[in-house]
Scaffold this active site. Structure first.
Site, PDB file in Angstrom:
ATOM      1  N   ASN A  86       0.814  -1.219   0.000  1.00 48.18           N
ATOM      2  CA  ASN A  86       0.000   0.000   0.000  1.00 48.18           C
ATOM      3  C   ASN A  86       0.845   1.265   0.000  1.00 48.18           C
ATOM      4  OD1 ASN A  86      -2.562  -1.155  -0.145  1.00 48.18           O
ATOM      5  ND2 ASN A  86      -2.660  -1.467   2.073  1.00 48.18           N
TER       6      ASN A  86
ATOM      7  N   HIS B 274       3.207   2.391   2.010  1.00 49.78           N
ATOM      8  CA  HIS B 274       3.584   3.039   3.254  1.00 49.78           C
ATOM      9  C   HIS B 274       4.201   1.987   4.172  1.00 49.78           C
ATOM     10  CE1 HIS B 274      -0.873   2.357   4.601  1.00 49.78           C
ATOM     11  NE2 HIS B 274      -0.194   1.233   4.586  1.00 49.78           N
TER      12      HIS B 274
ATOM     13  N   CYS C 216       3.556   6.654   7.409  1.00 53.62           N
ATOM     14  CA  CYS C 216       4.995   6.894   7.463  1.00 53.62           C
ATOM     15  C   CYS C 216       5.609   6.361   6.168  1.00 53.62           C
ATOM     16  CB  CYS C 216       5.602   6.191   8.680  1.00 53.62           C
ATOM     17  SG  CYS C 216       7.400   6.280   8.773  1.00 53.62           S
TER      18      CYS C 216
END
Length: 383
Positions: free
Chosen positions: A285, A287, A322
């Protein structure tokens, strides 16, 4: 006779893998030049299979379909033949592949704890459990027939470029399994408010059926391109509602729903800076995978706690994504609840011996990524 078989097998199997080998019959590749075994012996040859391959899969060897075993492209020339055996219809085989139970409302899968999934004390870790929970959840979506081309996304989600993101996870661990142990994981989903989904898990010891871990989580939808949260479209809701189950892994009275206090530089007892995500920490995805945060959170926990205590409960509140380019800081603070607690006063059913509050944040702008709360029990204390 069998000494002439040209096959490469491990010399020593773990006990769990021996059990799988006894219950699994698959094709075995033999060199024609070394095929010096009797017909009776051929029917008894066994090897351990990669159980992630479906039983119904088929491959071509010398123009013939061979069921039950994955066959590499370079195999199947005139120098090799296959001795084929049918897979036994054994429950363990079905468990290792994953299956639906309870009228397809619950998905069940079985795992063997590997050597690379244990910590210094030779038991599984919180990260091990979280990885297995995630694996079971993804396989649940795939096995349901709803999977699109995303990471756990349904077909209708893929059409709209939507993905699931977790906002909160709470996990309670009664016991960590050891290397070679077999665990059985159940997972199911239900609605969480109007635009969320709750996913629960239970981990059992495969042999005793004792529940050793419970977990619950909340998920919402995010647009993969804009990276903004959004409502669940009705088309997606129609896909997942038939799989909903109101069953709870953790009763409401035992669930951790309290707000996690924010930690600042002034209140933090320990700060660990310079934590850098690696490329391999990213998931499909785009991240950092949510399980990776646990390791960074524990970087600011005192080493004596890591050595002498078991992490028995953890709650994580995810605030933002993040990326691999971000530099992180981990902050930890002892909560008032655990200060002054002694072994004599401790009751593992009421409260943990130690409790910490954690924060994982961006090092540059101090933006919060994850807030967390952890509870720990001394390894010396008997249950």
């Amino acid at each position: 006779m069998t000494s002439n078989i040209a096959a490469s097998c491990p010399r020593i199997f773990g006990q769990a893998e021996k059990n799988v080998a006894k219950m699994t019959n698959i094709g075995l590749f033999l060199s024609r030049s070394n095929l010096n075994v009797s017909k009776k012996e051929k029917t008894r040859l066994l090897v351990v299979a990669n159980m992630t391959s479906p039983k119904r899969s088929a491959a071509m060897v010398n123009g013939k379909k061979i069921n039950g075993a994955h066959i590499d492209d370079h195999v199947g020339n005139k120098h090799n033949i296959v001795i084929q055996q049918n897979l036994l219809d054994d429950p363990l085989n079905e468990c290792l592949l994953g299956r639906f139970v309870e009228d397809r409302h619950t998905y069940r899968q079985t795992f063997i704890i590997r050597s690379y999934e244990i910590g210094p004390d030779k038991t599984a870790t919180m990260e091990t459990w979280m990885n297995l929970l995630q694996e079971t959840a993804l396989n649940h979506v795939t096995s349901s027939g709803l999977a699109g081309n995303g990471f756990g996304a349904t077909r209708e989600m893929s059409l709209r470029k939507l993905i699931w993101v977790v906002t909160r996870i709470h996990i309670q661990v009664d016991r960590y399994s050891c290397w070679g142990d077999i665990v059985e994981i159940d997972t199911w989903v239900d609605a969480a408010g109007k635009n969320g989904m709750r996913r629960d898990w239970i981990i059992r010891d495969y042999h005793t059926k004792q529940i050793i871990t419970r977990a619950t989580s909340t998920w919402v939808m995010m647009n993969q391109e804009t990276r903004k949260l959004c409502k669940i479209p009705e088309q997606v809701r129609e896909e997942v509602v038939p799989f909903y189950s109101s069953r709870l892994a953790i009763p409401n009275e035992d669930n951790d729903v309290e707000r996690i206090d924010k930690i600042t530089d002034a209140t933090a007892e320990r700060i660990r800076s310079g934590l850098a995500p690696r490329w391999n920490d990213m998931d499909a995805n785009q991240h950092v995978n949510n399980v990776k945060y646990i390791g960074w959170i524990l970087e600011s926990v005192p080493i004596l706690v890591l050595q002498d205590y078991n992490l028995t409960s953890m709650t994580l509140e995810y605030r933002r994504e993040c990326q691999q380019s971000n530099l992180l800081e981990s902050l930890t603070n002892t909560t008032a609840k655990s200060k002054g607690v002694t072994a004599e006063k401790f009751n593992h059913k009421m409260k943990a011996e130690l409790e910490y509050t954690h924060l994982l944040r961006m090092q540059a702008d101090k933006a919060e990524i994850v807030r967390a709360r952890s509870e720990w029990k001394s390894k010396q204390l008997k249950k």
